[in-house]
Design a protein around this motif. Structure first.
Motif, PDB file in Angstrom:
ATOM      1  N   TRP A 281      28.143  21.848  33.224  1.00 27.27           N
ATOM      2  CA  TRP A 281      29.249  22.811  33.148  1.00 27.27           C
ATOM      3  C   TRP A 281      29.618  23.280  34.546  1.00 27.27           C
ATOM      4  CZ3 TRP A 281      32.560  24.706  29.569  1.00 27.27           C
ATOM      5  CH2 TRP A 281      33.219  25.902  29.854  1.00 27.27           C
ATOM      6  N   LYS A 282      30.910  23.258  34.842  1.00 25.28           N
ATOM      7  CA  LYS A 282      31.402  23.779  36.114  1.00 25.28           C
ATOM      8  C   LYS A 282      32.539  24.754  35.829  1.00 25.28           C
ATOM      9  CE  LYS A 282      30.311  19.571  38.733  1.00 25.28           C
ATOM     10  NZ  LYS A 282      30.863  18.458  39.567  1.00 25.28           N
ATOM     11  N   GLU A 283      32.588  25.840  36.567  1.00 31.69           N
ATOM     12  CA  GLU A 283      33.666  26.812  36.402  1.00 31.69           C
ATOM     13  C   GLU A 283      34.054  27.371  37.761  1.00 31.69           C
ATOM     14  OE1 GLU A 283      31.437  29.425  33.760  1.00 31.69           O
ATOM     15  OE2 GLU A 283      31.324  30.936  35.350  1.00 31.69           O
ATOM     16  N   LYS A 284      35.310  27.816  37.858  1.00 30.21           N
ATOM     17  CA  LYS A 284      35.795  28.368  39.116  1.00 30.21           C
ATOM     18  C   LYS A 284      36.792  29.481  38.834  1.00 30.21           C
ATOM     19  CE  LYS A 284      38.172  27.210  43.440  1.00 30.21           C
ATOM     20  NZ  LYS A 284      38.914  26.164  44.186  1.00 30.21           N
ATOM     21  N   ARG A 285      36.567  30.639  39.430  1.00 26.91           N
ATOM     22  CA  ARG A 285      37.549  31.718  39.349  1.00 26.91           C
ATOM     23  C   ARG A 285      38.554  31.506  40.468  1.00 26.91           C
ATOM     24  NH1 ARG A 285      36.155  37.636  41.151  1.00 26.91           N
ATOM     25  NH2 ARG A 285      37.146  36.875  43.024  1.00 26.91           N
ATOM     26  N   ASN A 286      39.770  31.182  40.088  1.00 24.49           N
ATOM     27  CA  ASN A 286      40.797  30.856  41.078  1.00 24.49           C
ATOM     28  C   ASN A 286      41.502  32.100  41.609  1.00 24.49           C
ATOM     29  OD1 ASN A 286      40.581  27.898  40.867  1.00 24.49           O
ATOM     30  ND2 ASN A 286      41.252  28.251  38.770  1.00 24.49           N
ATOM     31  N   ILE A 287      41.880  33.013  40.727  1.00 23.77           N
ATOM     32  CA  ILE A 287      42.491  34.273  41.142  1.00 23.77           C
ATOM     33  C   ILE A 287      41.990  35.379  40.218  1.00 23.77           C
ATOM     34  CG2 ILE A 287      44.581  33.315  42.212  1.00 23.77           C
ATOM     35  CD1 ILE A 287      46.057  33.849  39.576  1.00 23.77           C
ATOM     36  N   HIS A 288      42.030  36.605  40.727  1.00 23.44           N
ATOM     37  CA  HIS A 288      41.523  37.774  40.006  1.00 23.44           C
ATOM     38  C   HIS A 288      42.696  38.647  39.585  1.00 23.44           C
ATOM     39  CE1 HIS A 288      39.348  41.493  39.185  1.00 23.44           C
ATOM     40  NE2 HIS A 288      38.197  40.847  39.319  1.00 23.44           N
ATOM     41  N   ALA A 289      42.635  39.156  38.353  1.00 26.35           N
ATOM     42  CA  ALA A 289      43.727  39.980  37.823  1.00 26.35           C
ATOM     43  C   ALA A 289      43.887  41.278  38.615  1.00 26.35           C
ATOM     44  CB  ALA A 289      43.465  40.303  36.357  1.00 26.35           C
ATOM     45  N   TYR A 290      45.099  41.783  38.633  1.00 26.72           N
ATOM     46  CA  TYR A 290      45.381  43.090  39.232  1.00 26.72           C
ATOM     47  C   TYR A 290      46.524  43.732  38.465  1.00 26.72           C
ATOM     48  CZ  TYR A 290      49.741  41.399  41.207  1.00 26.72           C
ATOM     49  OH  TYR A 290      51.018  40.888  41.331  1.00 26.72           O
ATOM     50  N   GLU A 291      46.664  45.033  38.622  1.00 29.16           N
ATOM     51  CA  GLU A 291      47.829  45.766  38.120  1.00 29.16           C
ATOM     52  C   GLU A 291      48.133  46.886  39.097  1.00 29.16           C
ATOM     53  OE1 GLU A 291      49.312  48.365  34.240  1.00 29.16           O
ATOM     54  OE2 GLU A 291      48.037  46.592  33.954  1.00 29.16           O
ATOM     55  N   THR A 292      49.288  46.819  39.723  1.00 26.58           N
ATOM     56  CA  THR A 292      49.730  47.843  40.660  1.00 26.58           C
ATOM     57  C   THR A 292      50.382  48.981  39.882  1.00 26.58           C
ATOM     58  OG1 THR A 292      50.090  46.217  42.427  1.00 26.58           O
ATOM     59  CG2 THR A 292      51.230  48.343  42.634  1.00 26.58           C
ATOM     60  N   PRO A 293      49.923  50.216  40.029  1.00 29.42           N
ATOM     61  CA  PRO A 293      50.513  51.326  39.274  1.00 29.42           C
ATOM     62  C   PRO A 293      52.004  51.476  39.569  1.00 29.42           C
ATOM     63  CG  PRO A 293      48.456  52.006  40.317  1.00 29.42           C
ATOM     64  CD  PRO A 293      48.803  50.659  40.891  1.00 29.42           C
ATOM     65  N   LEU A 294      52.772  51.764  38.551  1.00 28.72           N
ATOM     66  CA  LEU A 294      54.203  51.989  38.751  1.00 28.72           C
ATOM     67  C   LEU A 294      54.477  53.335  39.413  1.00 28.72           C
ATOM     68  CD1 LEU A 294      55.716  50.455  35.495  1.00 28.72           C
ATOM     69  CD2 LEU A 294      55.479  49.440  37.769  1.00 28.72           C
ATOM     70  N   THR A 295      53.410  54.116  39.608  1.00 28.59           N
ATOM     71  CA  THR A 295      53.515  55.360  40.380  1.00 28.59           C
ATOM     72  C   THR A 295      53.184  55.145  41.849  1.00 28.59           C
ATOM     73  OG1 THR A 295      51.222  55.880  39.793  1.00 28.59           O
ATOM     74  CG2 THR A 295      52.959  56.799  38.390  1.00 28.59           C
ATOM     75  N   SER A 296      52.864  53.921  42.241  1.00 30.22           N
ATOM     76  CA  SER A 296      52.479  53.620  43.622  1.00 30.22           C
ATOM     77  C   SER A 296      53.672  53.719  44.563  1.00 30.22           C
ATOM     78  CB  SER A 296      51.895  52.208  43.705  1.00 30.22           C
ATOM     79  OG  SER A 296      52.897  51.249  43.387  1.00 30.22           O
ATOM     80  N   ASP A 297      53.382  53.840  45.864  1.00 33.33           N
ATOM     81  CA  ASP A 297      54.446  53.841  46.872  1.00 33.33           C
ATOM     82  C   ASP A 297      55.239  52.544  46.812  1.00 33.33           C
ATOM     83  OD1 ASP A 297      53.830  56.357  47.779  1.00 33.33           O
ATOM     84  OD2 ASP A 297      52.613  55.663  49.475  1.00 33.33           O
ATOM     85  N   ALA A 298      54.547  51.423  46.589  1.00 30.09           N
ATOM     86  CA  ALA A 298      55.237  50.134  46.536  1.00 30.09           C
ATOM     87  C   ALA A 298      56.304  50.132  45.446  1.00 30.09           C
ATOM     88  CB  ALA A 298      54.228  49.016  46.300  1.00 30.09           C
ATOM     89  N   ALA A 299      55.942  50.617  44.259  1.00 31.33           N
ATOM     90  CA  ALA A 299      56.900  50.624  43.149  1.00 31.33           C
ATOM     91  C   ALA A 299      58.033  51.614  43.384  1.00 31.33           C
ATOM     92  CB  ALA A 299      56.177  50.941  41.834  1.00 31.33           C
ATOM     93  N   LYS A 300      57.696  52.809  43.866  1.00 32.18           N
ATOM     94  CA  LYS A 300      58.725  53.827  44.092  1.00 32.18           C
ATOM     95  C   LYS A 300      59.692  53.396  45.185  1.00 32.18           C
ATOM     96  CE  LYS A 300      55.714  57.197  44.559  1.00 32.18           C
ATOM     97  NZ  LYS A 300      55.124  58.553  44.778  1.00 32.18           N
ATOM     98  N   HIS A 301      59.163  52.870  46.273  1.00 26.78           N
ATOM     99  CA  HIS A 301      60.034  52.440  47.369  1.00 26.78           C
ATOM    100  C   HIS A 301      60.897  51.250  46.956  1.00 26.78           C
ATOM    101  CE1 HIS A 301      57.103  54.393  50.473  1.00 26.78           C
ATOM    102  NE2 HIS A 301      57.986  55.252  50.008  1.00 26.78           N
ATOM    103  N   TYR A 302      60.320  50.342  46.171  1.00 23.25           N
ATOM    104  CA  TYR A 302      61.092  49.182  45.736  1.00 23.25           C
ATOM    105  C   TYR A 302      62.236  49.609  44.813  1.00 23.25           C
ATOM    106  CZ  TYR A 302      62.284  44.578  43.920  1.00 23.25           C
ATOM    107  OH  TYR A 302      62.965  43.442  43.582  1.00 23.25           O
TER     108      TYR A 302
END
Length: 370
Positions: A281-302
């Protein structure tokens, strides 16, 4: 003003450069030279040994004259195949395609172009702006190889905008999945299928029993699983000695992805043991999940920047990965923003010059947010 003629010329020049993943040398050299013409001097890192590319990631920090935290603008310089001999074909309606024999490369050269044009505008008009950092990575199409190898101690920004999303201008992805891939190789025992089948251990049969028990497709609202490749056996008259199965799992919930992966592993193990076969058996984690809050500066500025362009921001979750998955693991809150790339990863890919101009103006608004 943002110059659509300049955008078209710059984009066409980039498209004419072959830059499939891990073969980005000419693109990196061209970008360093073109950005230097507008007084933006990239530093290239030395991540080639880690990524396998013939070029490194490009990074620069541009000092700002406005108070405010720096922003990170990001894109990638590699393209998927078929990418050799690309050329941009311009149409009267402002649409740009390839000649149909290759991809166009708007993913992600439209993003690189928008970054270039926005910074050119800011510099030439001497418009006050926040500090800007730019990262253009290698190997993004291979599960973010360049971004994973980059040294984030250089980055001061905690607010990122990754120009790497299809959809209407104004759209932005604020969440993306964990993506894990797996390979199950069942080792049985060969025997003549006509004379002595009882002496064999059929690996394909064990694999089929496992697959029949496993969920595929949408296994939950935000989770998918897929077995995409299977192969084995050496002849119709031989009990199959080995069988290999490959697949992937995606979930917006990292823990759910890992739980499902363990279920897959255990099921293949159990079915192999039932017939006295072995499992590798071989496995690989390619990318890790994320969620940027919609209250973040990134979301508000965008949201504010898009509104200034006369559009409405549309926040969404995506099942595709990007360098933003990596940024999130380094404490950078970001969005992946729509960048006029359509029907990507196909020879029908297209972009529109007026839309790239819109994106460039949105970047200007973001850079000048106080």
């Amino acid at each position: 003003m943002i110059d659509e003629k300049s955008i078209a010329e710059f984009f066409a020049e980039l498209v004419s450069i072959d830059s499939p993943s891990l073969e980005e040398r000419e693109m990196a050299d061209t970008l360093k030279a073109k950005f230097a013409e507008i007084d933006v001097l990239f530093t290239e890192d030395h991540t080639q040994e880690q990524t396998g590319s013939n070029a490194g990631n490009l990074f620069v920090r541009i000092p700002g004259s406005l108070e405010g935290a720096p922003i990170l603008l990001a894109a990638h310089m590699d393209t998927v195949e078929p990418a050799k001999g690309k050329k941009a074909v311009f149409h009267e309606d402002g649409t740009v395609t390839s000649d149909g024999t290759t991809i166009l490369g708007a993913d992600d050269l439209a993003g690189v172009t928008a970054i270039y044009e926005s910074v050119r505008h800011l510099n030439e008009t001497k418009t006050p702006h926040r500090p800007i950092e730019i990262l253009i990575s290698t190997g993004e199409e291979l599960y973010c190889k360049g971004a994973n190898a980059f040294d984030y101690s250089q980055v001061q920004a905690k607010e990122a905008y990754v120009l790497d999303l299809s959809g209407a201008i104004g759209a932005a992805a604020y969440a993306a999945p964990t993506l894990v891939s797996f390979q199950a190789e069942i080792q049985g025992k060969a025997a003549h299928a006509g004379f002595h089948p009882e002496e064999g251990i059929n690996s394909i049969q064990a694999a089929a029993c496992a697959i029949a028990k496993l969920p595929q497709g949408y296994v939950a609202e935000n989770t998918t699983a897929n077995i995409g490749k299977i192969g084995g056996g050496s002849g119709t008259n031989i009990v199959s000695e080995s069988c290999r199965i490959e697949g992937e799992i995606r979930s917006l919930n990292h823990e759910k992805a890992m739980e499902l992966l363990e279920t897959y592993h255990k099921t293949f193990q159990q079915e192999a043991e039932k017939v006295q076969a072995s499992l590798v058996w071989k496995e690989k984690r390619n990318i890790h999940a994320y969620e940027t809050p919609l209250t973040s500066d990134a979301a508000k500025h965008y949201e504010s920047a898009v509104k200034k362009e006369g559009l409405t921001a549309a926040f969404e979750k995506t099942f595709g990965g990007s360098d933003n998955n990596v940024f999130a693991q380094h404490g950078i809150e970001g969005l992946v923003i729509a960048t006029s790339m359509n029907q990507v990863h196909s020879c029908a890919e297209y972009t529109r010059i007026p839309e790239i101009a819109q994106v460039a103006r949105i970047l200007v608004h973001l850079a000048t947010e106080k």
